[in-house]
Scaffold this motif. Sequence first.
Motif, PDB file in Angstrom:
ATOM      1  N   ILE A  10       0.861  -1.179   0.000  1.00 58.84           N
ATOM      2  CA  ILE A  10       0.000   0.000   0.000  1.00 58.84           C
ATOM      3  C   ILE A  10       0.895   1.226   0.000  1.00 58.84           C
ATOM      4  CG2 ILE A  10      -1.615   1.333   1.410  1.00 58.84           C
ATOM      5  CD1 ILE A  10      -2.808  -1.340   2.315  1.00 58.84           C
ATOM      6  N   SER A  11       0.634   2.147  -0.907  1.00 60.42           N
ATOM      7  CA  SER A  11       1.467   3.331  -1.046  1.00 60.42           C
ATOM      8  C   SER A  11       0.773   4.548  -0.435  1.00 60.42           C
ATOM      9  CB  SER A  11       1.757   3.585  -2.535  1.00 60.42           C
ATOM     10  OG  SER A  11       2.553   4.733  -2.695  1.00 60.42           O
ATOM     11  N   LEU A  12       1.430   5.153   0.549  1.00 59.51           N
ATOM     12  CA  LEU A  12       0.927   6.369   1.182  1.00 59.51           C
ATOM     13  C   LEU A  12       1.905   7.495   0.863  1.00 59.51           C
ATOM     14  CD1 LEU A  12       0.007   4.959   4.725  1.00 59.51           C
ATOM     15  CD2 LEU A  12      -1.542   5.331   2.801  1.00 59.51           C
ATOM     16  N   PHE A  13       1.543   8.366  -0.051  1.00 59.90           N
ATOM     17  CA  PHE A  13       2.411   9.476  -0.419  1.00 59.90           C
ATOM     18  C   PHE A  13       2.491  10.452   0.747  1.00 59.90           C
ATOM     19  CE2 PHE A  13       2.988  13.657  -2.608  1.00 59.90           C
ATOM     20  CZ  PHE A  13       4.299  13.432  -3.011  1.00 59.90           C
ATOM     21  N   VAL A  14       3.713  10.770   1.181  1.00 58.98           N
ATOM     22  CA  VAL A  14       3.903  11.674   2.322  1.00 58.98           C
ATOM     23  C   VAL A  14       3.742  13.118   1.865  1.00 58.98           C
ATOM     24  CG1 VAL A  14       5.433  12.399   4.185  1.00 58.98           C
ATOM     25  CG2 VAL A  14       5.493  10.030   3.389  1.00 58.98           C
ATOM     26  N   VAL A  15       2.755  13.807   2.419  1.00 57.46           N
ATOM     27  CA  VAL A  15       2.501  15.210   2.089  1.00 57.46           C
ATOM     28  C   VAL A  15       2.985  16.070   3.253  1.00 57.46           C
ATOM     29  CG1 VAL A  15       0.742  16.952   1.622  1.00 57.46           C
ATOM     30  CG2 VAL A  15       0.511  14.662   0.649  1.00 57.46           C
ATOM     31  N   MET A  16       3.913  16.973   2.950  1.00 53.95           N
ATOM     32  CA  MET A  16       4.482  17.846   3.978  1.00 53.95           C
ATOM     33  C   MET A  16       4.066  19.295   3.734  1.00 53.95           C
ATOM     34  SD  MET A  16       6.170  15.905   6.027  1.00 53.95           S
ATOM     35  CE  MET A  16       7.051  17.170   6.954  1.00 53.95           C
ATOM     36  N   PRO A  17       3.976  20.089   4.799  1.00 59.85           N
ATOM     37  CA  PRO A  17       3.672  21.517   4.625  1.00 59.85           C
ATOM     38  C   PRO A  17       4.852  22.241   3.986  1.00 59.85           C
ATOM     39  CG  PRO A  17       4.215  21.042   6.902  1.00 59.85           C
ATOM     40  CD  PRO A  17       4.139  19.718   6.213  1.00 59.85           C
ATOM     41  N   GLU A  18       4.614  23.448   3.515  1.00 61.35           N
ATOM     42  CA  GLU A  18       5.687  24.250   2.942  1.00 61.35           C
ATOM     43  C   GLU A  18       6.587  24.793   4.048  1.00 61.35           C
ATOM     44  OE1 GLU A  18       3.967  27.309   0.583  1.00 61.35           O
ATOM     45  OE2 GLU A  18       3.213  25.941  -0.956  1.00 61.35           O
ATOM     46  N   GLU A  19       7.800  25.115   3.656  1.00 62.75           N
ATOM     47  CA  GLU A  19       8.763  25.682   4.605  1.00 62.75           C
ATOM     48  C   GLU A  19       8.212  26.984   5.198  1.00 62.75           C
ATOM     49  OE1 GLU A  19      13.569  26.595   4.714  1.00 62.75           O
ATOM     50  OE2 GLU A  19      12.484  26.636   2.818  1.00 62.75           O
ATOM     51  N   GLY A  47       4.777  -1.976   7.227  1.00 64.21           N
ATOM     52  CA  GLY A  47       4.405  -2.703   6.029  1.00 64.21           C
ATOM     53  C   GLY A  47       3.731  -1.920   4.934  1.00 64.21           C
ATOM     54  N   VAL A  48       3.878  -0.587   4.946  1.00 60.57           N
ATOM     55  CA  VAL A  48       3.361   0.212   3.833  1.00 60.57           C
ATOM     56  C   VAL A  48       4.488   1.064   3.278  1.00 60.57           C
ATOM     57  CG1 VAL A  48       0.993   0.269   4.691  1.00 60.57           C
ATOM     58  CG2 VAL A  48       2.557   2.082   5.341  1.00 60.57           C
ATOM     59  N   SER A  49       4.301   1.537   2.060  1.00 59.17           N
ATOM     60  CA  SER A  49       5.305   2.374   1.416  1.00 59.17           C
ATOM     61  C   SER A  49       5.004   3.846   1.666  1.00 59.17           C
ATOM     62  CB  SER A  49       5.313   2.101  -0.087  1.00 59.17           C
ATOM     63  OG  SER A  49       6.025   3.103  -0.774  1.00 59.17           O
ATOM     64  N   GLY A  50       6.040   4.594   1.999  1.00 61.11           N
ATOM     65  CA  GLY A  50       5.890   6.042   2.167  1.00 61.11           C
ATOM     66  C   GLY A  50       6.334   6.793   0.936  1.00 61.11           C
ATOM     67  N   SER A  51       6.227   6.136  -0.221  1.00 58.92           N
ATOM     68  CA  SER A  51       6.642   6.775  -1.479  1.00 58.92           C
ATOM     69  C   SER A  51       5.610   6.458  -2.552  1.00 58.92           C
ATOM     70  CB  SER A  51       8.016   6.248  -1.906  1.00 58.92           C
ATOM     71  OG  SER A  51       7.949   4.862  -2.152  1.00 58.92           O
TER      72      SER A  51
END
Length: 234
Positions: A10-19, A47-51
Amino acid sequence: SQKSDDIGKISLFVVMPEEYSPNFERLSMNELKKIKSKITSITSRNGVSGSGLGNFVIYPVLNIYDDEVIETGLEPQTIVRAEFSLFIQQLSTGQIYGEETIEIEGFGRNRSKAITKAIQSINTRDRGWREMINNSKQKIIDYYNLRCDDIQAEAEGQSLTKDYIGALVTLMQVPVEVSCYREITSKAVEFYDYHIELECQEKIAAAKVLKTQDKWDEAAGVLFNILPHYDCFD
């Protein structure tokens, strides 16, 4: 964009706030990188992907609810207390599939250093992360099980316009636990072969143009990495 050992997860794309985002304590890029590293570690441990890109994302929320300066005698120390939360969300609907919050604390010569210490204290092995991700995984698997036919139809539509990479992206977001995974991977191989053959024909066309311009070395260079198993190799 997934790593090879992430395929089927399972792929969970990591969303980060802006600087220096005002909604995220105006953290610097260095501090944001440390948080992202923590999130990637949490996902990989469970067991999941952070990409990768897909319909599901994981993002942090940092809420500093207390900071105080304590006179210690040598120099003042700032103590920061905060709540650090992670949310798993479906992009297409906005539905939250999982959330968990832990308390963190840090101290240092100033507020910035105290926040950095608090970030470093985030325990990637915390039981709460495991429970949140396991619960979310099952919901995500259920979602994909219900949409097997729709996903394959969407990929077929993309392939008809020769958007084979788009079709691959659509298919490869499906994790291995889903009932139609074998059909999905079979289709993915088929579309990848189509993509390779299309790319091969484009290289041949480019080489022919260079040939008419007497750019023989460049023409040969374009063709050099077409491998024998391609249909257009001859």
